[in-house]
Each structure stands twice: as C-alpha cells, then as structure tokens.
Design an enzyme around this catalytic site. Structure first.
Site, PDB file in Angstrom:
ATOM      1  N   PHE A 299    -118.823  38.505 -29.275  1.00  0.00           N
ATOM      2  CA  PHE A 299    -118.315  39.835 -30.160  1.00  0.00           C
ATOM      3  C   PHE A 299    -120.189  40.230 -30.592  1.00  0.00           C
ATOM      4  O   PHE A 299    -120.816  39.634 -31.261  1.00  0.00           O
ATOM      5  CB  PHE A 299    -117.883  39.774 -31.036  1.00  0.00           C
ATOM      6  CG  PHE A 299    -117.201  41.225 -31.343  1.00  0.00           C
ATOM      7  CD1 PHE A 299    -116.879  41.866 -31.530  1.00  0.00           C
ATOM      8  CD2 PHE A 299    -118.392  41.874 -32.656  1.00  0.00           C
ATOM      9  CE1 PHE A 299    -116.351  43.398 -32.694  1.00  0.00           C
ATOM     10  CE2 PHE A 299    -118.193  42.538 -33.160  1.00  0.00           C
ATOM     11  CZ  PHE A 299    -117.832  43.572 -33.054  1.00  0.00           C
ATOM     12  N   GLU A 300    -120.496  41.685 -29.847  1.00  0.00           N
ATOM     13  CA  GLU A 300    -121.653  41.746 -30.444  1.00  0.00           C
ATOM     14  C   GLU A 300    -121.368  43.670 -30.396  1.00  0.00           C
ATOM     15  O   GLU A 300    -121.108  43.666 -28.936  1.00  0.00           O
ATOM     16  CB  GLU A 300    -122.748  41.407 -29.714  1.00  0.00           C
ATOM     17  CG  GLU A 300    -123.542  40.488 -30.399  1.00  0.00           C
ATOM     18  CD  GLU A 300    -124.089  40.489 -29.392  1.00  0.00           C
ATOM     19  OE1 GLU A 300    -124.785  41.010 -27.791  1.00  0.00           O
ATOM     20  OE2 GLU A 300    -125.494  39.610 -29.796  1.00  0.00           O
TER      21      GLU A 300
END
Ligand code: GDP
Ligand code: MN
Length: 412
Positions: A299-300
């Site tokens: 996740f970014e």
C-alpha cells in the site's frame, strides 16, 4: 382546572429545554475532539497545534481528516456524500498495479473494494503494468471494474532484467543458498526483478509520466472502511510525499548489506539528506545500524515527482550499482522507506489511520470505535497490527511526537 393545564404546559416546556440542552451538549463534546476547527476543504494545518511548549513531550496529533469525519454531519462542508459523484477539485493522480495475467481474478477483488469504498465517486484512472503483454481477459475484466480510464503498459526489458554489471554466477549462487535456507522468494529471479522495478522504475514508465500522485494496489488486498475524502487531495494540500498504513521489521537475511550501501550513499550525497528527517524511525543508534523498520509498500499513496527527483534517482542508482537486488534480495519496501525517512522532512510522511487495509498476513483496522462506526468498517479491531510487537508504527508516533489515537491500548 385552568391551573392544572398551566402546570402541564410549564412542565412540558422545562422538559423540552432539558432535552435540547443535553443534545447540544453531546454535539459540543464531539466537536472538542477536533484539533483545529477548519474543515478539510478550508485546508487545515498539517503540523498539529503549535501552542505546546518545547518541554511538552507530547504534541497534539497531526491534522487528521478522520477527526473531522467523526464530528461532522452530512450537512457540514467537507463531508463527502457517499451517494453521489464527488465534484471537488481533482488531483492529477492514478492508481497503479503491477500484475501478471494470471493475477486477474485476485486484482479484480482488490479493484472492486477500492471502487466500492472510494473510487466509484472519484473515477480516478488506473494504470496496469506488466513485463508481459496483458491479455484480452485481463483488460476486459479490469476495464469493466474500474470507474476511471484504464491504461495498460508493457515494461521495457531494461527495467526488468539483470544490469550488465551483475555477476550472473554470483547471483545464481546466492539464490541457491537462499533456497537452502528457506528464505521467502530466496531463489526467485522474477521476484528480484519485481523488487528492483518497484524500487526504481514504476514511476518513470511512459504511462506514469502524466501523473503527480499514485496509489499502489496489489492483488488480493482489502479495504475495510469507507473513504469520505480524497486522499490524493489530502496529500497535495498537506504537502505529504509518502504515506503508509502498516509498518514492520524486514527479514534480516534479505538485506545483510543494505545499510552499508545506504551509508555509502549518505556519505557521497550529503546534499540529499533532509534536515528534520526520520532517521529515528530507521535506527536506534543515530544511523550506525538499521533497525529494519520499514513502511509496507504494497500500500502506498505517494508523490511521483519526488520519486522522479534527482535525490531519489541518485539514491536508487547508487543502491542498484551495489548489486543487492540480485546478490541479496532487497525489497522495494525497505528501499522506498529508507529513502522517504532520510530524504524527506518527517512532516512529509503520513500515516493513514482511517484507511483500513489488509495484505496477507497483516491488517490495519483503524484505532477508535467512533471512527470505525462513522466509516462503516468491517474489520475486526483485534486484528489491528499497529500496536503489536512486530509493528514499527509506535516508533513512527514517537519520533513525530504524535499522540496515539484514543483506544490504542484497549483495542486488540
Ligand atoms: P509479496 O506481496 O511480496 O508476497 O509479492 P507479490 O507476489 O504480491 O508481488 C508484488 C506485486 O508484484 C504484485 O502486484 C504482483 O502482482 C506483482 N508481481 C510479482 N511478480 C511479478 C511478475 O513476475 N510479473 C509481473 N508482471 N508482476 C509481478
Ligand atoms: Mn503482495
């Protein structure tokens, strides 16, 4: 008789007054949780209250849109109605997914959740990248699920192959040894290409050059709560360059010399090291050794122009020349995290408590019951990894002098 009627009217009047006063007291209480009474659309400050004296160990938590959501009613400005298309200012942003054709049904699940919880009202684009051409099924299924425009990119071979300075025999020896030691993905060539690509190339693919912000999505991930505002816009308005939901310790066997390589870079490029950085997140001895804390990069949400900056490119090139993507098994998570922690001022890294996320085997379930209720979350609070022993998120709060969200020590 008239007297009784008068008593009844007076009693009714008093009860009504008590009822309204007690209700408005509730609302007032809720609102006092707000650190700064501006709504997100008016642009709250990101650095928390500044009135704490320098001696105060704890400063109020940073600007957190979740705090507003908890106190807002649907009539307040800034509340994003989940039943209609958001008409607010749009960012130049895209989702991005690296995937194989065989990942189609797992990425389908991820897309469906991102759309249901957020993007169906925002319709941001989605870029898919692959080292092989995407097939028709992949394109058909993903295009039908994404509410924005979809784009499909083929990765150039020089971004997914061994650079010429890599000693192939040495790399093969390492893979054999790591397999014998049963290190996860230890003998995989494609996994190494993937990590190197995510570290140094995804943000400069032709299709990505059109955007300023990205949100990385992997197959088989889950989002457990509604998102009532635009995280891209939050990043932009608060000058955040990098963000995370989960942090943890890296396997030491995959990065034996990564920190040596980072130290060499710091020595050669002191101009790229930010003052007020997050070294305290990475190291317990002022930079001598790496404590292996990193933000989990599956996740970014981040700023692409930062990744395309000279600082980041010098950093990637320096690490890449040292060969650890192939002679060891450096992951893109520690590579991105170290870059963010050293080359950004610490205020530019954001923890999204309100984005609930799962990637096997860890869950980020937002801390705070009011928040989870307001956001219609379906995660189990005790699954939240944030405050458990193997998470680095407490450390992130400490180095930023942030108060942990209320309930952190009671839930889970
Ligand atoms: P993990 O999360 O570290 O276990 O690794 P994943 O298997 O989830 O891989 C990370 C990301 O890279 C996912 O988005 C995968 O779909 C993608 N990926 C991994 N290997 C390959 C590959 O060989 N080719 C392509 N095109 N994508 C890959
Ligand atoms: Mn994954």
């Amino acid at each position: 008789g008239v007297r009784y009627v008068r008593y009844i009217i007076v009693a009714f009047f008093i009860l009504t007054v008590i009822y309204f006063v007690s209700n408005s007291a509730d609302v007032t209480n809720l609102r006092t949780h707000i650190p700064d009474s501006k709504s997100p659309s008016e642009g709250g400050t990101n650095s928390g209250t500044q009135d704490a004296s320098p001696n105060d160990a704890k400063v109020k938590t940073t600007y957190d849109p979740a705090q507003f959501l908890m106190a807002m009613t649907p009539n307040d400005p800034g509340w994003d109605d989940l039943t209609s298309i958001n008409k607010g200012p749009r960012m130049n942003a895209t989702f991005v997914t690296l995937a194989r054709n065989s990942d189609v049904w797992e990425i389908a699940k991820s897309i469906r959740q991102v759309e249901d919880r957020f993007n169906r009202r925002y319709n941001y684009d989605w870029v898919f990248l692959n080292d092989q051409p995407f097939d028709d099924t992949f394109k058909k299924v993903t295009t039908s699920l994404v509410s924005g425009k979809t784009y499909y990119g083929l990765i150039p071979e020089e971004h997914w192959s061994f650079p010429d300075w890599i000693d192939q025999d040495k790399a093969a020896r390492v893979r054999k040894e790591m397999k014998e030691k049963e290190i996860i993905y230890g003998d995989s060539i494609s996994y190494r290409h993937m990590c190197r690509f995510e570290s140094g190339f995804f943000f400069r693919q032709e299709l990505m050059m059109n955007y300023d912000y990205y949100w990385r999505v992997e197959p088989s991930v889950e989002l457990f709560c509604d998102i009532h505002y635009d995280p891209f816009r939050f990043m932009h308005e608060n000058n955040k360059k990098y963000s995370f939901t989960i942090s943890l310790y890296e396997y030491p066997e995959t990065i034996p010399t990564l920190w040596d390589s980072v130290k060499k870079f710091m020595k050669n490029h002191p101009e790229h090291i930010a003052s007020g950085n997050s070294m305290g997140f990475l190291s317990d001895d002022g930079g001598e050794t790496y404590n292996r804390c990193h933000f989990w990069s599956n996740f970014e949400i981040g700023n692409l122009n930062w990744l395309r900056s000279k600082a980041y490119l010098d950093y990637f090139e320096s690490l890449d020349k040292d060969g650890g993507f192939f002679y060891e098994r450096w992951g893109d998570a520690p590579v991105h995290s170290i870059a963010a922690a050293l080359m950004l001022p610490k205020e530019e890294i954001h923890f999204f408590n309100d984005i609930a996320y799962y990637h096997v085997p860890f869950t980020h379930c937002p801390t705070g019951e009011n928040l989870r209720t307001a956001l219609k979350c379906h995660c189990k609070p005790s699954d939240n990894f944030d405050w458990k022993g193997y998470s680095c998120t407490s450390r992130f709060f400490e180095i930023n002098n942030m108060e942990k969200p209320e309930g952190w020590d009671k839930e889970g």
